[in-house]
Design a protein around this motif. Structure first.
Motif, mmCIF file in Angstrom:
data_model
loop_
_atom_site.group_PDB
_atom_site.id
_atom_site.type_symbol
_atom_site.label_atom_id
_atom_site.label_comp_id
_atom_site.label_asym_id
_atom_site.label_seq_id
_atom_site.Cartn_x
_atom_site.Cartn_y
_atom_site.Cartn_z
ATOM 1 N N GLU A 1 25.927 18.952 14.720
ATOM 2 C CA GLU A 1 25.442 19.294 16.060
ATOM 3 C C GLU A 1 26.556 19.647 17.044
ATOM 4 N N LEU A 2 27.810 19.479 16.648
ATOM 5 C CA LEU A 2 28.932 19.806 17.535
ATOM 6 C C LEU A 2 29.033 21.304 17.786
ATOM 7 N N ASP A 3 29.402 21.647 19.001
ATOM 8 C CA ASP A 3 29.780 23.021 19.314
ATOM 9 C C ASP A 3 31.279 23.098 19.028
ATOM 10 N N ALA A 4 31.637 23.786 17.965
ATOM 11 C CA ALA A 4 33.026 23.818 17.502
ATOM 12 C C ALA A 4 33.997 24.292 18.580
ATOM 13 N N THR A 5 33.550 25.207 19.428
ATOM 14 C CA THR A 5 34.447 25.749 20.453
ATOM 15 C C THR A 5 34.678 24.776 21.608
ATOM 16 N N SER A 6 33.881 23.715 21.696
ATOM 17 C CA SER A 6 34.043 22.768 22.806
ATOM 18 C C SER A 6 34.789 21.493 22.400
ATOM 19 N N VAL A 7 35.176 21.363 21.153
ATOM 20 C CA VAL A 7 35.815 20.134 20.682
ATOM 21 C C VAL A 7 37.125 19.861 21.413
ATOM 22 N N ALA A 8 37.973 20.860 21.558
ATOM 23 C CA ALA A 8 39.255 20.662 22.255
ATOM 24 C C ALA A 8 39.022 20.197 23.696
ATOM 25 N N ARG A 9 38.051 20.797 24.352
ATOM 26 C CA ARG A 9 37.739 20.398 25.732
ATOM 27 C C ARG A 9 37.211 18.972 25.760
ATOM 28 N N ARG A 10 36.333 18.617 24.849
ATOM 29 C CA ARG A 10 35.753 17.276 24.814
ATOM 30 C C ARG A 10 36.799 16.209 24.520
ATOM 31 N N LEU A 11 37.844 16.587 23.787
ATOM 32 C CA LEU A 11 38.939 15.656 23.499
ATOM 33 C C LEU A 11 40.012 15.674 24.590
ATOM 34 N N GLY A 12 39.849 16.554 25.586
ATOM 35 C CA GLY A 12 40.815 16.655 26.674
ATOM 36 C C GLY A 12 42.091 17.382 26.277
ATOM 37 N N LEU A 13 42.004 18.234 25.260
ATOM 38 C CA LEU A 13 43.185 18.928 24.750
ATOM 39 C C LEU A 13 43.243 20.410 25.093
ATOM 40 N N ASP A 14 42.160 20.965 25.603
ATOM 41 C CA ASP A 14 42.089 22.418 25.803
ATOM 42 C C ASP A 14 43.189 22.963 26.700
ATOM 43 N N THR A 15 43.597 22.208 27.720
ATOM 44 C CA THR A 15 44.653 22.696 28.618
ATOM 45 C C THR A 15 46.049 22.406 28.073
ATOM 46 N N LEU A 16 46.134 21.552 27.066
ATOM 47 C CA LEU A 16 47.426 21.187 26.486
ATOM 48 C C LEU A 16 47.804 22.049 25.281
ATOM 49 N N LEU A 17 46.801 22.667 24.668
ATOM 50 C CA LEU A 17 47.033 23.461 23.462
ATOM 51 C C LEU A 17 47.055 24.947 23.781
ATOM 52 N N SER A 18 47.796 25.685 22.990
ATOM 53 C CA SER A 18 47.783 27.143 23.119
ATOM 54 C C SER A 18 46.421 27.655 22.679
#
Length: 162
Positions: free
Chosen positions: A103-120
């Motif tokens: 059920e996960l939205d694969a594209t939102s995992v980084a954001r949900r983990l708080g990593l989207d702004t830290l990763l390229s």
């Protein structure tokens, strides 16, 4: 000797779209119950003291709810190896079912983990690709694809406690 019946393991699969060479494998552990009727998500059970609760569902997601997930793999880059370890830690918890991962939205995992702004952007895409490959492997395992292993794992009790 301990037996874990109904374990399903995917082959090690390369994740496309990652900056590094990343390979992952999914193992599905059936949810079991002891003879006392208590739910037990433990990985190891005495053969005579447990039975599978598996009852085929109406669809893939119902079937996926019958399993816990273990994720392992390898990566040749340090950051990718760390992302894989983090993802493994999150999805391999005892309270997470295969259905939860589907059920996960694969594209939102980084954001949900708080990593989207830290990763390229490339690493964000790679993390999403890891999740998509996991979801694909779970779907194949749950649908009992003949290409994947359905095995009984025998574990030496003395080694299981180490």
């Amino acid at each position: 000797r301990m037996v874990l019946r109904g374990v399903k393991t995917s082959p090690l699969v390369r994740v496309p779209g990652c900056v590094a060479n990343v390979q992952i494998r999914i193992t599905l552990l059936p949810i079991t119950t002891s003879t006392t009727g208590e739910d037990d998500s433990a990985e190891f059970e005495e053969e005579s003291e447990s039975k599978l609760l598996y009852v085929p569902g109406k669809n893939e997601k119902d079937d996926a709810n019958q399993y816990r997930v273990l994720l392992d793999g390898e990566a040749d880059a340090l950051v990718s190896r760390g992302l894989l370890a983090l993802l493994s830690h999150v999805v391999s918890r005892p309270d997470v079912r295969a259905n939860d991962i589907l059920e996960l939205d694969a594209t939102s995992v980084a954001r949900r983990l708080g990593l989207d702004t830290l990763l390229s952007p490339g690493r964000n895409d790679g993390l999403a690709s890891m999740v998509q490959v996991m979801q694909h492997q779970i779907k194949q395992l749950v649908s009992f694809s003949p290409l994947l292993q359905d095995t009984n794992h025998h574990i030496d009790k003395s080694k299981a406690t180490q």
